[in-house]
Structures are given as C-alpha cells and as structure tokens.
Design an enzyme around this catalytic site. Structure first.
Site, PDB file in Angstrom:
ATOM      1  N   GLY A 209       0.802  -1.209   0.000  1.00 51.80           N
ATOM      2  CA  GLY A 209       0.000   0.000   0.000  1.00 51.80           C
ATOM      3  C   GLY A 209       0.838   1.263   0.000  1.00 51.80           C
ATOM      4  O   GLY A 209       2.010   1.254  -0.389  1.00 51.80           O
ATOM      5  N   ASP A 240      -8.725  -0.947   0.209  1.00 50.10           N
ATOM      6  CA  ASP A 240      -9.526   0.272   0.368  1.00 50.10           C
ATOM      7  C   ASP A 240      -9.620   1.100  -0.910  1.00 50.10           C
ATOM      8  O   ASP A 240     -10.435   2.016  -0.990  1.00 50.10           O
ATOM      9  CB  ASP A 240      -8.931   1.160   1.464  1.00 50.10           C
ATOM     10  CG  ASP A 240      -8.960   0.510   2.828  1.00 50.10           C
ATOM     11  OD1 ASP A 240      -9.583  -0.566   2.955  1.00 50.10           O
ATOM     12  OD2 ASP A 240      -8.362   1.058   3.765  1.00 50.10           O
ATOM     13  N   MET A 283     -14.181  -2.165   5.462  1.00 45.58           N
ATOM     14  CA  MET A 283     -12.866  -1.544   5.459  1.00 45.58           C
ATOM     15  C   MET A 283     -12.909  -0.186   4.778  1.00 45.58           C
ATOM     16  O   MET A 283     -13.719   0.062   3.890  1.00 45.58           O
ATOM     17  CB  MET A 283     -11.856  -2.461   4.775  1.00 45.58           C
ATOM     18  CG  MET A 283     -11.512  -3.685   5.603  1.00 45.58           C
ATOM     19  SD  MET A 283     -10.481  -4.863   4.705  1.00 45.58           S
ATOM     20  CE  MET A 283     -11.661  -5.489   3.533  1.00 45.58           C
TER      21      MET A 283
END
Length: 476
Positions: A209, A240, A283
């Site tokens: 990420g 996400d 999430m």
C-alpha cells in the site's frame, strides 16, 4: 473556435442550420506535459546495442506488428476536458505500459526479488504468481526469489529468500492470504539496500500500500545515491482503493463482492427481527470506496457512513432520527459504516489519540461496536417500551483472506506483466497501473503521495443519496 458553436466540415449540407445533424468541430487542446519515469543508469549510459526482446523469438507465439509499445506512446491523466474554459489546465501524460521491441536489460543476467508488505489483500498471490511466470516464461529470467517477512526480509537469513519457479507458484492464484509471509514495519533503509546488494538482486518488485510505496521511493533514492544499477517498481496493493492516479488497486472488486454477502446477511437479520437494525462495518480507514460501491450494488442499505462525510447521531437531521423514521416505515434498517467514519465522535484518551500502528498510521477505535452500543443506548433512552435488535457484522478479515475473483485475477496478471515489461525496458522508480483504462507507468514518488478520497461532489455519491435517501447530516 468556440466549441459550443457547431462548425461544419465538407460541403453540400449546412449542418449549422440543422441542429439535429452531427457536427465536427476543430478545437485546440492545452499543452501536454509528459510526466516521465526514471531510467537505470546503465540504460542511459551504455553504448552497447539494445537486447532484442525474447518474446519475438518465442517458439509458439509470434507477436503481430503492433504488439510492441512505441517510444512515443502516452496516455492522458484526465479523460475529460472543459473546452469552454478560458484557462484550461495543462494536460499531464504518462508513458504507456507494455512490452518494448528492444530491452535495456539482459534477462540472462537478471536476478529478481519479489516482496509483499502490509496486510492481506485478494489477488496478492496472483500478482506473485504472474511475476514469476512472466519473468521466466516471457523473458527467460532464471533467478527469481520471494522475500518473506516484508522489507525486513531483505536483511534476514537465507530462510527469508525463497527461490521460486513456475511449478512452485502454479496454483497460488487460487489461494487467499500471502504465500510469502508478509509483515508491517521493519523498514531500515541501510540494512535493506545492503541486503539487496549482498544477494546480487538487480530487480525489486515491491507489492503493498501507500506505506510500501513510500518505502520503495526511499529505496529508489538510495539506489540512485549509491549509483547502483538496480531497478525497483511498486505494485499498489490496498483493498480500500485509496491510492491515487490509477483507476483502482487490485483486490477492490473482490472486496466489494464479498461485502455484498455481509450486507445480505445483515438485511436478513434486520428483516427477521422486530424493529431490527443490521449494522455492517467495512474496510476504509481514510476512504469509503468499499462502503460506497457495496451500497450501490446492494440496494438494501438505508444509510452509508464514510470518512469523507461527517455525521452526527442525535438531534434534528441526525442518524438516530432518520433510522427511527425508516424503522417505523419499513420495520427494519440496514447501516453500512466504513471503519474510518466518525472518529471524532468516539471518546478517546490522549494516549489513544497518539497511538500508531507499525506502519505509522493513527490507530482508530473500532467504530462498529461503538455505534452498536450507541444505538442500544439511544433506543433504551427514547423508546424503552418498544422491542429493538441490532445485529452487528464485521467481515473485515473474511474479505482480506479470500482469493481474488475473476476480474481481480485478470487485473493482477496485467499489473504484473506491465511491471516486468517496464523493468526490462530499463525503467525504474515507477508504478504500473491503468489510467482511464490504459496501462501506464507513473513515477513512484507521485503514487506514494497521491490520495484517492471519495469525491462527495461526484455523481456516485449523489447516487448513494438517491438510493438510500439518507440525510446530508448538515446541522441547521
């Protein structure tokens, strides 16, 4: 020419006089700025001839003439333009991703390392598999290693460096989790680069990420400072979908699909109870993309709470008033809340406000149990004599752990191969990803800082409001 005024081309028909006919208008676009990616020092300085792409010599596949990407092929960051604007912004372009006819890297001398960092994500194993398959089957790279335990694995023992081949990874795309062990933290730049040099790696593929991307930028800068001819590319991994510039990150489509199952279960529980509320936490620390897309896909959600939109509980126009009216009308309600929604509403101590996880992110208190408790407290206070049930579902770890669906599996394959093609072409310090559907190469440092919040002024959030009819939570 004013683009609002139709102009005709050719002769014989006065299109300007016939507003029902198609027209052709010539317009001048703003200047184009190419946001280019770095190249390896050897690719810039070497006087030796380029290496022919081995794909051209594949015994079973013969690439067509338009298979290879031209050096001049670019993609535009923005696909929509306001031609009526008096001062349009300059256009930003990136190099198109894909195979090049000539390579700046000799695959026979390449030694690749694949590393995964951070949490689990659907498709993680698919990316790893396709990196191994692409490196070995397309380019003939024999030395491919998986680095376990995230970035700290680079300075770990031999057990953290696993030789990979196509047989070893054959079924990885069918599995959830991380075939290579993954961790957070452990980022010691000097030790990492020393470990990379000591093991002779020439290509680094970092999957993770925004924290992983920031780490990859630091590694790239250290390579450059030391004058090392080692390439690094980052492949964005975040369920996400909070990484900017690219259209989406892998695992997101699967996450939305699995979130549907949780919402369906919450709806069944709510409908089956007297004055029932089904509460689902999804999430989304800083962005509400999963909650938004799951809400639009479900049509059973009555209220969607995301980090980008503040909300309040009590009073006129608040969440509790809305839910009571919805329960009185339908007999039940379903609420979806992203994990990063409403953090300022949850009481926290000063120590809790400062607490960070291993990636340096502020630790949020769990909004799901808190909201469930507040709902129970409110109902007992305001409607003591009426029955009430809240069923809370948190599918977070179920979503993270599943294998990728078909859409994400295909996407992961294209990302992995795009990364390999770029590295073989001599590029470094870049991220592969689709921009308006066209796979492109973006500088790592751009992606590391780019955010992707939900645009609450966009049509998608307006669609959520129209589907749920939820309040805007504006206090009068």
């Amino acid at each position: 020419m004013d683009p609002a005024a139709p102009g005709s081309v050719g002769g014989g028909v006065d299109h300007a006089a016939d507003a029902t006919a198609p027209t052709s208008t010539s317009v001048t676009l703003p200047p184009l700025t190419l946001r280019d990616v770095p190249r390896l020092p050897a690719a810039l300085a070497s006087p030796t001839p380029a290496v022919p792409n081995p794909i051209s010599r594949h015994p079973y596949s013969h690439p067509p003439s338009n298979f290879y990407i031209s050096p001049g092929d670019v993609s535009l960051r923005h696909a929509f333009f306001d031609l009526a604007s008096a001062a349009p912004s300059p256009l930003v372009a990136y190099r198109r991703a894909g195979p090049r006819r000539d390579l700046a890297v000799d695959p026979a001398r390449a030694r690749a390392a694949l590393v995964t960092c951070g949490g689990l994500c659907p498709g993680l194993n698919t990316v790893l598999r396709e990196l191994v398959v692409g490196l070995q089957e397309l380019y003939g790279v024999r030395d491919v290693f998986g680095v376990a335990a995230g970035y700290r694995g680079f300075y770990g023992g031999d057990e953290d460096h696993v030789r990979l081949d196509t047989a070893a990874v054959d079924d990885w795309h069918k599995k959830g989790g991380a075939a290579l062990k993954t961790t957070r933290g452990g980022f010691d730049l000097a030790k990492i680069v020393d470990g990379i040099v000591a093991r002779g790696y020439t290509q680094i593929y970092a999957i993770g990420g925004d924290g992983t991307m920031r780490g990859a930028v630091a590694i790239f800068q250290e390579f450059k400072r030391r004058g090392l001819n080692i390439s690094i590319t980052g492949i964005p991994k975040t369920v996400d979908n909070d990484i900017g510039i690219i259209d989406r990150s892998f695992g997101f489509q699967t996450a939305v699909e699995i979130a549907q199952q949780a919402i369906d279960a919450a709806h069944v529980e709510a409908v089956s109870a007297v004055n029932g509320i089904g509460l689902v936490k999804l999430m989304g620390r800083s962005t509400g993309h999963i909650a938004l897309h799951a809400t639009l896909s479900s049509r059973d959600v009555d209220c969607c709470l995301i980090p980008e939109v503040d909300f309040f509980l009590e009073g006129k126009g608040g969440l509790f008033e809305f839910l009571y009216e919805r329960i009185k009308k339908k007999g039940h309600a379903v609420v979806v809340v992203a994990e990063g929604a409403g953090p300022e509403l949850i009481p926290r101590t000063d120590d809790q406000k400062r607490e960070q996880d291993e990636s340096g992110n502020i630790v949020f208190l769990d909004v799901g149990p808190w909201l469930k408790s507040e709902l129970g407290r409110w109902w007992k206070k305001e409607h003591l004599d009426e029955l009430f049930t809240v069923k809370y579902i948190d599918p977070t770890y179920m979503i993270r752990a599943v294998p990728a669906n078909a859409t994400d599996n295909l996407y992961c394959t294209l990302l992995a191969h795009s990364a390999i093609h770029g590295v073989m072409a001599g590029f470094t310090g870049f991220v592969p990803g689709p921009i308006n559907g066209t796979y492109s190469y973006i500088p790592l440092e751009d992606v590391a800082v780019a955010k992707n919040p939900v645009d609450v002024n966009d049509h998608k959030w307006a669609w959520v409001r129209s589907v749920t009819n939820q309040p805007d939570f504006l206090k009068s």
